[in-house]
Every structure is written in C-alpha cells, then in structure tokens.
Design a protein around this motif. Structure first.
Motif, PDB file in Angstrom:
ATOM      1  N   THR A  99       0.860  -1.185   0.000  1.00 41.29           N
ATOM      2  CA  THR A  99       0.000   0.000   0.000  1.00 41.29           C
ATOM      3  C   THR A  99       0.893   1.230   0.000  1.00 41.29           C
ATOM      4  O   THR A  99       1.843   1.311   0.771  1.00 41.29           O
ATOM      5  CB  THR A  99      -0.913   0.011   1.238  1.00 41.29           C
ATOM      6  OG1 THR A  99      -1.693  -1.195   1.256  1.00 41.29           O
ATOM      7  CG2 THR A  99      -1.835   1.212   1.224  1.00 41.29           C
ATOM      8  N   VAL A 100       0.589   2.169  -0.888  1.00 37.29           N
ATOM      9  CA  VAL A 100       1.374   3.390  -0.973  1.00 37.29           C
ATOM     10  C   VAL A 100       0.493   4.618  -0.802  1.00 37.29           C
ATOM     11  O   VAL A 100      -0.706   4.583  -1.082  1.00 37.29           O
ATOM     12  CB  VAL A 100       2.144   3.508  -2.316  1.00 37.29           C
ATOM     13  CG1 VAL A 100       3.090   2.324  -2.521  1.00 37.29           C
ATOM     14  CG2 VAL A 100       1.209   3.663  -3.489  1.00 37.29           C
ATOM     15  N   ALA A 101       1.129   5.675  -0.355  1.00 36.87           N
ATOM     16  CA  ALA A 101       0.548   7.014  -0.413  1.00 36.87           C
ATOM     17  C   ALA A 101       1.366   7.739  -1.473  1.00 36.87           C
ATOM     18  O   ALA A 101       2.597   7.784  -1.391  1.00 36.87           O
ATOM     19  CB  ALA A 101       0.644   7.716   0.923  1.00 36.87           C
ATOM     20  N   ILE A 102       0.686   8.254  -2.481  1.00 38.08           N
ATOM     21  CA  ILE A 102       1.349   9.057  -3.504  1.00 38.08           C
ATOM     22  C   ILE A 102       1.157  10.509  -3.086  1.00 38.08           C
ATOM     23  O   ILE A 102       0.024  11.009  -3.056  1.00 38.08           O
ATOM     24  CB  ILE A 102       0.764   8.805  -4.905  1.00 38.08           C
ATOM     25  CG1 ILE A 102       0.854   7.321  -5.259  1.00 38.08           C
ATOM     26  CG2 ILE A 102       1.492   9.669  -5.940  1.00 38.08           C
ATOM     27  CD1 ILE A 102       0.086   6.935  -6.508  1.00 38.08           C
ATOM     28  N   PHE A 103       2.242  11.157  -2.745  1.00 37.12           N
ATOM     29  CA  PHE A 103       2.198  12.529  -2.241  1.00 37.12           C
ATOM     30  C   PHE A 103       2.155  13.503  -3.404  1.00 37.12           C
ATOM     31  O   PHE A 103       2.930  13.383  -4.364  1.00 37.12           O
ATOM     32  CB  PHE A 103       3.419  12.792  -1.360  1.00 37.12           C
ATOM     33  CG  PHE A 103       3.385  12.017  -0.073  1.00 37.12           C
ATOM     34  CD1 PHE A 103       2.868  12.580   1.074  1.00 37.12           C
ATOM     35  CD2 PHE A 103       3.847  10.716  -0.022  1.00 37.12           C
ATOM     36  CE1 PHE A 103       2.817  11.858   2.251  1.00 37.12           C
ATOM     37  CE2 PHE A 103       3.805   9.978   1.146  1.00 37.12           C
ATOM     38  CZ  PHE A 103       3.286  10.546   2.288  1.00 37.12           C
ATOM     39  N   LEU A 104       1.254  14.468  -3.305  1.00 36.62           N
ATOM     40  CA  LEU A 104       1.039  15.486  -4.331  1.00 36.62           C
ATOM     41  C   LEU A 104       1.186  16.871  -3.714  1.00 36.62           C
ATOM     42  O   LEU A 104       1.096  17.030  -2.491  1.00 36.62           O
ATOM     43  CB  LEU A 104      -0.367  15.352  -4.925  1.00 36.62           C
ATOM     44  CG  LEU A 104      -0.795  13.974  -5.417  1.00 36.62           C
ATOM     45  CD1 LEU A 104      -2.277  13.966  -5.739  1.00 36.62           C
ATOM     46  CD2 LEU A 104       0.030  13.574  -6.628  1.00 36.62           C
ATOM     47  N   GLU A 130      -2.976  13.466  -1.210  1.00 37.52           N
ATOM     48  CA  GLU A 130      -2.377  12.169  -1.498  1.00 37.52           C
ATOM     49  C   GLU A 130      -3.366  11.322  -2.285  1.00 37.52           C
ATOM     50  O   GLU A 130      -4.549  11.602  -2.299  1.00 37.52           O
ATOM     51  CB  GLU A 130      -2.041  11.409  -0.200  1.00 37.52           C
ATOM     52  CG  GLU A 130      -1.032  12.084   0.697  1.00 37.52           C
ATOM     53  CD  GLU A 130      -1.588  13.239   1.508  1.00 37.52           C
ATOM     54  OE1 GLU A 130      -0.835  14.185   1.773  1.00 37.52           O
ATOM     55  OE2 GLU A 130      -2.787  13.215   1.859  1.00 37.52           O
ATOM     56  N   ILE A 131      -2.822  10.302  -2.898  1.00 29.52           N
ATOM     57  CA  ILE A 131      -3.638   9.246  -3.499  1.00 29.52           C
ATOM     58  C   ILE A 131      -3.142   7.952  -2.874  1.00 29.52           C
ATOM     59  O   ILE A 131      -1.932   7.671  -2.878  1.00 29.52           O
ATOM     60  CB  ILE A 131      -3.469   9.177  -5.030  1.00 29.52           C
ATOM     61  CG1 ILE A 131      -3.905  10.491  -5.682  1.00 29.52           C
ATOM     62  CG2 ILE A 131      -4.257   7.995  -5.598  1.00 29.52           C
ATOM     63  CD1 ILE A 131      -3.541  10.598  -7.158  1.00 29.52           C
ATOM     64  N   TYR A 132      -4.055   7.195  -2.300  1.00 32.41           N
ATOM     65  CA  TYR A 132      -3.705   5.905  -1.706  1.00 32.41           C
ATOM     66  C   TYR A 132      -3.966   4.807  -2.729  1.00 32.41           C
ATOM     67  O   TYR A 132      -5.002   4.807  -3.395  1.00 32.41           O
ATOM     68  CB  TYR A 132      -4.550   5.636  -0.464  1.00 32.41           C
ATOM     69  CG  TYR A 132      -4.310   6.615   0.663  1.00 32.41           C
ATOM     70  CD1 TYR A 132      -3.318   6.378   1.604  1.00 32.41           C
ATOM     71  CD2 TYR A 132      -5.091   7.763   0.793  1.00 32.41           C
ATOM     72  CE1 TYR A 132      -3.099   7.263   2.650  1.00 32.41           C
ATOM     73  CE2 TYR A 132      -4.879   8.653   1.836  1.00 32.41           C
ATOM     74  CZ  TYR A 132      -3.875   8.399   2.761  1.00 32.41           C
ATOM     75  OH  TYR A 132      -3.662   9.274   3.792  1.00 32.41           O
ATOM     76  N   VAL A 133      -3.015   3.873  -2.824  1.00 31.07           N
ATOM     77  CA  VAL A 133      -3.180   2.742  -3.734  1.00 31.07           C
ATOM     78  C   VAL A 133      -2.742   1.474  -3.009  1.00 31.07           C
ATOM     79  O   VAL A 133      -1.653   1.436  -2.420  1.00 31.07           O
ATOM     80  CB  VAL A 133      -2.341   2.893  -5.017  1.00 31.07           C
ATOM     81  CG1 VAL A 133      -2.551   1.698  -5.946  1.00 31.07           C
ATOM     82  CG2 VAL A 133      -2.658   4.195  -5.739  1.00 31.07           C
ATOM     83  N   HIS A 134      -3.598   0.467  -3.057  1.00 31.89           N
ATOM     84  CA  HIS A 134      -3.213  -0.849  -2.562  1.00 31.89           C
ATOM     85  C   HIS A 134      -3.008  -1.748  -3.775  1.00 31.89           C
ATOM     86  O   HIS A 134      -3.912  -1.927  -4.587  1.00 31.89           O
ATOM     87  CB  HIS A 134      -4.264  -1.454  -1.637  1.00 31.89           C
ATOM     88  CG  HIS A 134      -3.936  -2.861  -1.262  1.00 31.89           C
ATOM     89  ND1 HIS A 134      -2.840  -3.187  -0.508  1.00 31.89           N
ATOM     90  CD2 HIS A 134      -4.528  -4.027  -1.580  1.00 31.89           C
ATOM     91  CE1 HIS A 134      -2.784  -4.495  -0.370  1.00 31.89           C
ATOM     92  NE2 HIS A 134      -3.798  -5.028  -1.020  1.00 31.89           N
ATOM     93  N   TYR A 135      -1.788  -2.261  -3.901  1.00 33.32           N
ATOM     94  CA  TYR A 135      -1.421  -3.170  -4.980  1.00 33.32           C
ATOM     95  C   TYR A 135      -1.499  -4.591  -4.435  1.00 33.32           C
ATOM     96  O   TYR A 135      -0.514  -5.106  -3.895  1.00 33.32           O
ATOM     97  CB  TYR A 135       0.000  -2.887  -5.467  1.00 33.32           C
ATOM     98  CG  TYR A 135       0.168  -1.549  -6.144  1.00 33.32           C
ATOM     99  CD1 TYR A 135      -0.010  -1.430  -7.517  1.00 33.32           C
ATOM    100  CD2 TYR A 135       0.511  -0.409  -5.428  1.00 33.32           C
ATOM    101  CE1 TYR A 135       0.155  -0.210  -8.154  1.00 33.32           C
ATOM    102  CE2 TYR A 135       0.676   0.819  -6.057  1.00 33.32           C
ATOM    103  CZ  TYR A 135       0.491   0.912  -7.415  1.00 33.32           C
ATOM    104  OH  TYR A 135       0.651   2.125  -8.042  1.00 33.32           O
ATOM    105  N   GLY A 136      -2.659  -5.223  -4.547  1.00 29.50           N
ATOM    106  CA  GLY A 136      -2.870  -6.551  -3.987  1.00 29.50           C
ATOM    107  C   GLY A 136      -1.886  -7.583  -4.486  1.00 29.50           C
ATOM    108  O   GLY A 136      -1.430  -8.440  -3.726  1.00 29.50           O
ATOM    109  N   ALA A 154       5.647   8.401  -4.508  1.00 30.77           N
ATOM    110  CA  ALA A 154       4.994   7.378  -3.693  1.00 30.77           C
ATOM    111  C   ALA A 154       5.923   6.843  -2.607  1.00 30.77           C
ATOM    112  O   ALA A 154       7.129   6.689  -2.833  1.00 30.77           O
ATOM    113  CB  ALA A 154       4.530   6.226  -4.578  1.00 30.77           C
ATOM    114  N   ARG A 155       5.332   6.541  -1.463  1.00 28.23           N
ATOM    115  CA  ARG A 155       6.035   5.864  -0.374  1.00 28.23           C
ATOM    116  C   ARG A 155       5.102   4.799   0.173  1.00 28.23           C
ATOM    117  O   ARG A 155       3.896   5.050   0.352  1.00 28.23           O
ATOM    118  CB  ARG A 155       6.407   6.825   0.751  1.00 28.23           C
ATOM    119  CG  ARG A 155       7.344   7.952   0.362  1.00 28.23           C
ATOM    120  CD  ARG A 155       8.708   7.450  -0.118  1.00 28.23           C
ATOM    121  NE  ARG A 155       9.663   8.505  -0.350  1.00 28.23           N
ATOM    122  CZ  ARG A 155       9.795   9.198  -1.464  1.00 28.23           C
ATOM    123  NH1 ARG A 155       8.984   8.982  -2.486  1.00 28.23           N
ATOM    124  NH2 ARG A 155      10.720  10.117  -1.601  1.00 28.23           N
TER     125      ARG A 155
END
Length: 170
Positions: A99-104, A130-136, A154-155
């Motif tokens: 899971t990442v937070a993409i910082f904007l 931010e945009i949160y993404v979970h890469y299952g 992203a982090r």
C-alpha cells in the motif's frame, strides 16, 4: 520550530537521480535546517525549521537544482500532516508494503478514478493531498496508470509510518 518531512521525487529509484543521503543531509543543513535525518536511500529526510512549508520546499528545490543540474520535485509535510496521512490510510487492513501514499502538491482531482487506466485489482482512494493505492498483487506486475500522480512521489505505508514516527520525536 516545525518538524518537516521532505520526500524527493525520482531519487535513487531504478538507477536514476543518484543522490547519496549524506549529500542530501548536507544540502538540508546548508539551508539552515536542524536535526536533519535521512531515511533509506530514496530521498526521505526529516528536519526542523522555523520557515513555512512553502519556503522550505522552495529552498530545498533550489539547492537540489544547483546540486543536480536539473529540477527535483519535493513534497513537504509537517509532522502533523504526515501523521494524518498515516491515520487516513483507507487500506489500513491491507499489507503496508503493498500500500502506498502518492504525495502530491495539491488535492487529487475530483474525477480521479475517471482518468485511471490499467486497473487490475488495485484499490485506489483519494486523500487530502495524497492518493492511496493498494497493490494486492504487488507493484512489479501492475499496469496501473494514474495521470494525476505523474508529478507526485509514492512511499509505502511502512516508510510513511517510520517518517511520521521520526517527525513526531521532539
């Protein structure tokens, strides 16, 4: 003094933008930032400054331009903002390393999901800046494209948690 976290874009990732963390620390200290600490070799730095976030960002970007000879994007968050990013993670029950937070620099667009392509099981949610993404299935095989994240960085949530912890320390 305010505690800040600065996240550099495209530094030491995939063989591009090489910047030793000792050099990043020295650049920050030269800007007058105090208690400078870097975290892993991907452009994460925690420090204190009396300047406002916009001035911190401008000073660091100018120093990085002079050092690297090209623009390096920097996202800046206060300790409180970093803690809020961690707390707002909508995928807290998912694996933090996937899971990442993409910082904007600004809020994601309202039509965020309309512009996404290559979605194949990933979960996406907007945050404040931010945009949160979970890469299952992990990021390696993902074909996900998020146009509004192009200028972000992203982090994963493990890194966000560590940076939030460090920034919260007196």
């Amino acid at each position: 003094m305010t505690a800040y976290v600065a996240l550099l874009r495209a530094v030491n990732v995939g063989g591009t933008g090489k910047l030793p963390m000792s050099e990043l620390k020295a650049l920050c200290e030269a800007q007058g930032f105090a208690r400078v600490r870097t975290y892993i070799a991907s452009g994460n730095v925690v420090f204190h400054s009396e300047a406002r976030a916009a001035a911190v960002k401008a000073a660091l970007e100018a120093a990085l331009l002079q050092y690297a000879g090209k623009a390096v994007g920097v996202m800046v968050r206060t300790a409180a903002e970093m803690a809020a990013v961690l707390k707002a993670n909508p995928f807290a029950r998912e694996a933090p390393n996937r899971t990442v937070a993409i910082f904007l620099d600004q809020a994601p667009p309202r039509n965020l999901l309309d512009s996404v392509s290559g979605l194949n099981g990933e979960l996406i949610a907007p945050g404040k800046r931010e945009i949160y993404v979970h890469y299952g299935d992990g990021m390696a095989r993902s074909t996900l494209k998020i146009p509004s994240a192009r200028e972000g960085t992203a982090r994963n949530i493990n890194t966000v948690a560590k940076l939030a912890e460090w920034a919260a320390q007196p």
